[in-house]
Design a protein around this motif. Structure first.
Motif, PDB file in Angstrom:
ATOM      1  N   LEU A   1       0.953  -1.160  -0.158  1.00  0.00           N
ATOM      2  CA  LEU A   1       0.105  -0.093  -0.080  1.00  0.00           C
ATOM      3  C   LEU A   1       0.948   1.055  -0.043  1.00  0.00           C
ATOM      4  N   GLY A   2       2.055   1.233   0.872  1.00  0.00           N
ATOM      5  CA  GLY A   2       2.921   2.382   0.924  1.00  0.00           C
ATOM      6  C   GLY A   2       3.623   2.810  -0.457  1.00  0.00           C
ATOM      7  N   LEU A   3       3.827   1.569  -1.274  1.00  0.00           N
ATOM      8  CA  LEU A   3       4.499   1.793  -2.300  1.00  0.00           C
ATOM      9  C   LEU A   3       3.500   2.199  -3.497  1.00  0.00           C
ATOM     10  N   ARG A   4       2.398   1.900  -3.608  1.00  0.00           N
ATOM     11  CA  ARG A   4       1.223   2.448  -4.225  1.00  0.00           C
ATOM     12  C   ARG A   4       1.073   3.757  -4.140  1.00  0.00           C
ATOM     13  N   PHE A   5       0.802   4.161  -2.618  1.00  0.00           N
ATOM     14  CA  PHE A   5       0.725   5.608  -2.517  1.00  0.00           C
ATOM     15  C   PHE A   5       1.923   6.525  -3.065  1.00  0.00           C
TER      16      PHE A   5
ATOM     17  N   ILE B   1     -10.839   6.190   2.526  1.00  0.00           N
ATOM     18  CA  ILE B   1     -10.592   5.334   1.531  1.00  0.00           C
ATOM     19  C   ILE B   1      -9.365   4.588   1.271  1.00  0.00           C
ATOM     20  N   GLN B   2      -8.298   5.275   1.346  1.00  0.00           N
ATOM     21  CA  GLN B   2      -6.926   4.822   1.075  1.00  0.00           C
ATOM     22  C   GLN B   2      -6.415   4.015   2.191  1.00  0.00           C
ATOM     23  N   THR B   3      -6.461   4.630   3.466  1.00  0.00           N
ATOM     24  CA  THR B   3      -6.027   3.821   4.455  1.00  0.00           C
ATOM     25  C   THR B   3      -6.673   2.738   5.182  1.00  0.00           C
ATOM     26  N   ILE B   4      -7.897   2.910   5.432  1.00  0.00           N
ATOM     27  CA  ILE B   4      -8.868   2.028   5.958  1.00  0.00           C
ATOM     28  C   ILE B   4      -9.395   1.069   4.907  1.00  0.00           C
ATOM     29  N   TYR B   5      -9.932   1.562   3.873  1.00  0.00           N
ATOM     30  CA  TYR B   5     -10.819   0.627   2.974  1.00  0.00           C
ATOM     31  C   TYR B   5      -9.363  -0.323   2.214  1.00  0.00           C
ATOM     32  N   PHE B   6      -8.608   0.269   1.491  1.00  0.00           N
ATOM     33  CA  PHE B   6      -7.494  -0.435   0.829  1.00  0.00           C
ATOM     34  C   PHE B   6      -6.693  -1.087   1.788  1.00  0.00           C
TER      35      PHE B   6
END
Length: 304
Positions: free
Chosen positions: A50-54, A89-94
């Protein structure tokens, strides 16, 4: 009643072409993201993924923002609203979806659980954003949910869900439902590049502590990881999220959320294609039922 209906008719008649095609494109991109993310989390820690994606999204968007210079929010409250939507959306959902995949939950099970979102939104929308949910649309919600259940049960993947994966999927459901209602109530018109920049920056900032506390800095650098990361950056992060936020602002929150009823059938189809998960005939029946439900919820009433 009549004057209001006639006044609203011209606005509906001038719907932009991109907005008319947005639901189908969003559904395609969003559904494909489930099996693609499942593939990616097999080769990397989900939080690091997730961090790489952001980080990659921000590296792409920042030069575009510097070139176009779209306006940013002028009020501190508007910055806060965008940050809250980004966190949900980004932190919780994904974050919860990716972590559920890493714990062994199938893409189909996670897709089914988050497809409950329209029910939560429909229950909360009258109080939070003033929408009225009629009997026809409630029937549509029910049909959509039944169709989604038929698809997932027909694929016989529910037995693979762990307790931890189930709880994470439920947390993802709450995150996306909350983001939909929050954006509808507090969101303000903002250039999509500016909105996404704020939201993904929020996602990165709030995910970094989680990576430091719970992440594992191991990965298998191969074509599957690179390909899944590339799709999630471009297809999910840059295109699908922009379409979702635009549709929420231009339409009713409950109708936009009804699109998520078609995500489990479509995710099941893509999972069958990409990772060879079974797609029995009964699942196709579930697709038809879910599609009928979405048609009831999303269809406009025609007055003569």
């Amino acid at each position: 009643m009549t004057e209001r209906s006639t006044a609203a008719a011209p606005a509906r008649g001038h719907q932009p072409l991109w907005l008319a095609t947005a639901p189908g494109l969003f559904l395609l991109l969003w559904s494909l993201g489930f099996p693609v993310a499942k593939i990616g989390t097999q080769h990397i820690d989900p939080l690091l993924f997730l961090g790489l994606r952001f980080t990659l999204v921000l590296l792409i968007m920042l030069p575009i923002w510097l070139w176009l210079r779209p306006p940013m929010p002028t009020r501190l409250a508007a910055w806060g609203h965008q940050a809250m939507v980004g966190f949900l959306i980004q932190t919780i959902y994904f974050g919860c979806c990716y972590s559920a995949f890493a714990l062994g939950s199938s893409a189909g099970v996670v897709a089914l659980i988050v497809s409950l979102q329209p029910i939560l939104v429909a229950l909360a929308a009258p109080a939070m954003v003033g929408e009225t949910i009629g009997r026809r649309r409630w029937i549509g919600f029910l049909l959509g949910f039944v169709g989604a259940v038929v698809v997932i049960v027909g694929r016989s993947t529910v037995e693979g869900t762990t307790v931890g994966g189930l709880l994470l999927a439920l947390a993802a459901l709450l995150g996306m439902s909350g983001a939909t209602l929050y954006e509808k109530r507090f969101g303000e018109p903002l250039h999509p590049i500016s909105a996404n920049l704020i939201q993904y920056l929020t996602g990165l900032i709030t995910t970094l502590p989680l990576i430091a506390l719970f992440g594992h800095f191991t990965l298998e650098l191969n074509g599957a990881l690179v390909g899944s990361l590339a799709y999630l950056v471009i297809g999910n992060s840059l295109i699908a999220i922009s379409l979702l936020l635009a549709m929420i602002r231009r339409g009713e929150a409950s109708r936009v959320s009804a699109l998520f009823y078609l995500v489990p059938p479509c995710a099941a189809l893509f999972s069958w294609w990409l990772i060879d998960e079974a797609m029995p005939p009964v699942a196709w029946l579930g697709m038809a039922i879910a599609a009928a439900g979405v048609a009831l919820v999303s269809g406009r009433r025609q007055r003569r």
